[in-house]
Design an enzyme around this catalytic site. Sequence first.
Site, PDB file in Angstrom:
ATOM      1  N   SER A   1      10.735   6.262   9.066  1.00 42.67           N
ATOM      2  CA  SER A   1      10.175   5.916  10.369  1.00 42.67           C
ATOM      3  C   SER A   1      10.624   4.515  10.755  1.00 42.67           C
ATOM      4  O   SER A   1      10.585   3.590   9.940  1.00 42.67           O
ATOM      5  CB  SER A   1       8.645   5.967  10.317  1.00 42.67           C
ATOM      6  OG  SER A   1       8.083   5.552  11.545  1.00 42.67           O
TER       7      SER A   1
ATOM      8  N   CYS B   1       2.885   8.347   1.765  1.00 37.85           N
ATOM      9  CA  CYS B   1       3.384   7.331   2.688  1.00 37.85           C
ATOM     10  C   CYS B   1       3.617   6.052   1.892  1.00 37.85           C
ATOM     11  O   CYS B   1       2.691   5.550   1.235  1.00 37.85           O
ATOM     12  CB  CYS B   1       2.357   7.104   3.799  1.00 37.85           C
ATOM     13  SG  CYS B   1       2.797   5.798   4.968  1.00 37.85           S
TER      14      CYS B   1
ATOM     15  N   GLU C   1       0.817  -1.202   0.000  1.00 40.04           N
ATOM     16  CA  GLU C   1       0.000   0.000   0.000  1.00 40.04           C
ATOM     17  C   GLU C   1       0.861   1.267   0.000  1.00 40.04           C
ATOM     18  O   GLU C   1       1.981   1.274   0.505  1.00 40.04           O
ATOM     19  CB  GLU C   1      -0.865   0.046   1.262  1.00 40.04           C
ATOM     20  CG  GLU C   1      -1.796  -1.130   1.430  1.00 40.04           C
ATOM     21  CD  GLU C   1      -2.453  -1.154   2.803  1.00 40.04           C
ATOM     22  OE1 GLU C   1      -3.357  -1.965   3.001  1.00 40.04           O
ATOM     23  OE2 GLU C   1      -2.037  -0.356   3.687  1.00 40.04           O
TER      24      GLU C   1
ATOM     25  N   HIS D   1       5.731   5.039  21.258  1.00 41.02           N
ATOM     26  CA  HIS D   1       4.438   4.494  21.714  1.00 41.02           C
ATOM     27  C   HIS D   1       4.376   4.102  23.191  1.00 41.02           C
ATOM     28  O   HIS D   1       3.307   3.751  23.689  1.00 41.02           O
ATOM     29  CB  HIS D   1       4.001   3.311  20.854  1.00 41.02           C
ATOM     30  CG  HIS D   1       4.041   3.621  19.392  1.00 41.02           C
ATOM     31  ND1 HIS D   1       3.387   4.719  18.857  1.00 41.02           N
ATOM     32  CD2 HIS D   1       4.677   3.012  18.349  1.00 41.02           C
ATOM     33  CE1 HIS D   1       3.616   4.752  17.544  1.00 41.02           C
ATOM     34  NE2 HIS D   1       4.393   3.738  17.221  1.00 41.02           N
TER      35      HIS D   1
ATOM     36  N   GLY E   1       5.849  -2.411   6.668  1.00 38.75           N
ATOM     37  CA  GLY E   1       7.223  -2.843   6.809  1.00 38.75           C
ATOM     38  C   GLY E   1       8.086  -1.916   7.652  1.00 38.75           C
ATOM     39  O   GLY E   1       7.712  -0.781   7.958  1.00 38.75           O
ATOM     40  N   GLU E   2       9.242  -2.425   8.035  1.00 41.31           N
ATOM     41  CA  GLU E   2      10.237  -1.677   8.806  1.00 41.31           C
ATOM     42  C   GLU E   2      11.383  -1.322   7.858  1.00 41.31           C
ATOM     43  O   GLU E   2      12.180  -2.182   7.476  1.00 41.31           O
ATOM     44  CB  GLU E   2      10.741  -2.528   9.964  1.00 41.31           C
ATOM     45  CG  GLU E   2      12.011  -2.032  10.654  1.00 41.31           C
ATOM     46  CD  GLU E   2      11.971  -0.575  11.079  1.00 41.31           C
ATOM     47  OE1 GLU E   2      12.849   0.194  10.627  1.00 41.31           O
ATOM     48  OE2 GLU E   2      11.067  -0.191  11.844  1.00 41.31           O
TER      49      GLU E   2
ATOM     50  N   CYS F   1       5.118  -7.332   7.532  1.00 46.16           N
ATOM     51  CA  CYS F   1       6.063  -6.804   8.514  1.00 46.16           C
ATOM     52  C   CYS F   1       6.278  -7.843   9.601  1.00 46.16           C
ATOM     53  O   CYS F   1       5.328  -8.494  10.046  1.00 46.16           O
ATOM     54  CB  CYS F   1       5.533  -5.515   9.132  1.00 46.16           C
ATOM     55  SG  CYS F   1       6.691  -4.715  10.280  1.00 46.16           S
TER      56      CYS F   1
ATOM     57  N   CYS G   1       3.905  -5.314  15.925  1.00 42.65           N
ATOM     58  CA  CYS G   1       3.409  -4.342  16.901  1.00 42.65           C
ATOM     59  C   CYS G   1       1.919  -4.584  17.117  1.00 42.65           C
ATOM     60  O   CYS G   1       1.157  -4.776  16.165  1.00 42.65           O
ATOM     61  CB  CYS G   1       3.653  -2.923  16.405  1.00 42.65           C
ATOM     62  SG  CYS G   1       5.405  -2.523  16.199  1.00 42.65           S
TER      63      CYS G   1
ATOM     64  N   CYS H   1      -0.907  -2.469  15.130  1.00 44.11           N
ATOM     65  CA  CYS H   1      -0.707  -2.229  13.701  1.00 44.11           C
ATOM     66  C   CYS H   1      -1.319  -3.358  12.873  1.00 44.11           C
ATOM     67  O   CYS H   1      -1.010  -4.536  13.090  1.00 44.11           O
ATOM     68  CB  CYS H   1       0.779  -2.095  13.405  1.00 44.11           C
ATOM     69  SG  CYS H   1       1.150  -1.870  11.658  1.00 44.11           S
TER      70      CYS H   1
ATOM     71  N   CYS I   1      -2.209   1.826   8.206  1.00 41.02           N
ATOM     72  CA  CYS I   1      -1.247   0.945   7.556  1.00 41.02           C
ATOM     73  C   CYS I   1      -1.732  -0.508   7.548  1.00 41.02           C
ATOM     74  O   CYS I   1      -2.014  -1.089   8.583  1.00 41.02           O
ATOM     75  CB  CYS I   1       0.088   1.041   8.285  1.00 41.02           C
ATOM     76  SG  CYS I   1       1.371  -0.001   7.590  1.00 41.02           S
TER      77      CYS I   1
ATOM     78  N   SER J   1       9.045   5.300  16.165  1.00 45.57           N
ATOM     79  CA  SER J   1       7.784   4.803  16.719  1.00 45.57           C
ATOM     80  C   SER J   1       8.036   4.378  18.158  1.00 45.57           C
ATOM     81  O   SER J   1       8.505   3.267  18.412  1.00 45.57           O
ATOM     82  CB  SER J   1       7.276   3.626  15.881  1.00 45.57           C
ATOM     83  OG  SER J   1       6.920   4.052  14.594  1.00 45.57           O
TER      84      SER J   1
END
Length: 366
Positions: A195, A107, A94, A220, A165-166, A114, A118, A121, A337, A218
């Site tokens: 990010s 974005c 996406e 949180h 994804g990271e 991923c 998390c 997410c 996301c 991130s």
Amino acid sequence: MTDLLDLAPHRAQEALEAHFRGRGQPAYRARQVLAWLYRRDVDDFAAMTDLPAAERGALAEAFAVTRLATVRVARSRDGTAKHLWKLPDGELVESVLIPAGRRVTLCVSSQAGCAMACAFCATGWMGYRRQLRAGEIVAQVRGARAWAAAHGYGPITNVVFMGMGEPLLNRSALWPSLETLHAGLGLGARRITVSTVGIVPGILEMARRPEPFRLAVSLHAPNSELRAQLMPIERKYPLPELLEALRVFDAAGKGRITFEYVLIRDVNDALPLADELAEHARSFGALVNLIPFNPIPAVAWEPSPPERIRAFAARLERRGVAVSVREPRGRDIAAACGQLRAETTAVRAPAAPLARWGVRPHPGPR
């Protein structure tokens, strides 16, 4: 076959110059090709009409240009537009266009799925599929840029690696894609933000790079205990180690760090947590971006109510911290996301994430 979008611009130019040299063609042919790629978003060599027909044919035999198929475009009442792209092997990723006045932010995704898992997410519930190539990252920008121009959005002004994804776990594709966005497509480095959940080696590599790309973390949760309940990466790179890496990044003069903080009702929005968060933010002069939790199908969490968000932000500001509150965008089109892909592929999160992750409301005073 070499995909030109997988290469940083200087590498692509070297490859093209070598190709044309072997065919007895002048070096400027390489610049012609790159102009079609970076300025006009052309992915068909046959359309590069200022090159001789024979050279266009030879390019098609020697090189490729990644193109993504559009599976679905969802457009929100607020102007947010989400693309679901199909990669050449059928995987889905996406990207999201977010217009705000004269600013249009895109974005992008850096992985299919991923592995970070998390708890809040939608992508994390899907699991990891594979890394994206640099060309697949850049193709999201090229495709979204063409769509935005055709639909009256204007030029993309900012790109954030905050999609699926990271990115710092895909550095072999991230670095050339950043170079292409900057040196090829002409985006200023300070308009590109990476990010991360806190991949320490990647942060240190980014600090050593010459370009001042922005960094968003991130976070949180402001302490290791709560963060480990929300983000498994805390066990690999604990908060003290992450903060030390951020000091190195900050000392490199790359610009202000942003802490991203998703506010989930009765999970991480207790006001004493704002005090802990302020201590970290002040040590870097960081901006704290408060993000109301975007509900995920089958996940029994709610965003913090507006009055709690205002109180949390005010508490940070009283302690000298710069705060922004992200306006929820695209909720009518599943813009968080991973949500559009989840809906398309029927991926659903377990119904009781709190029990699975052991996340407890913070016991402190409210």
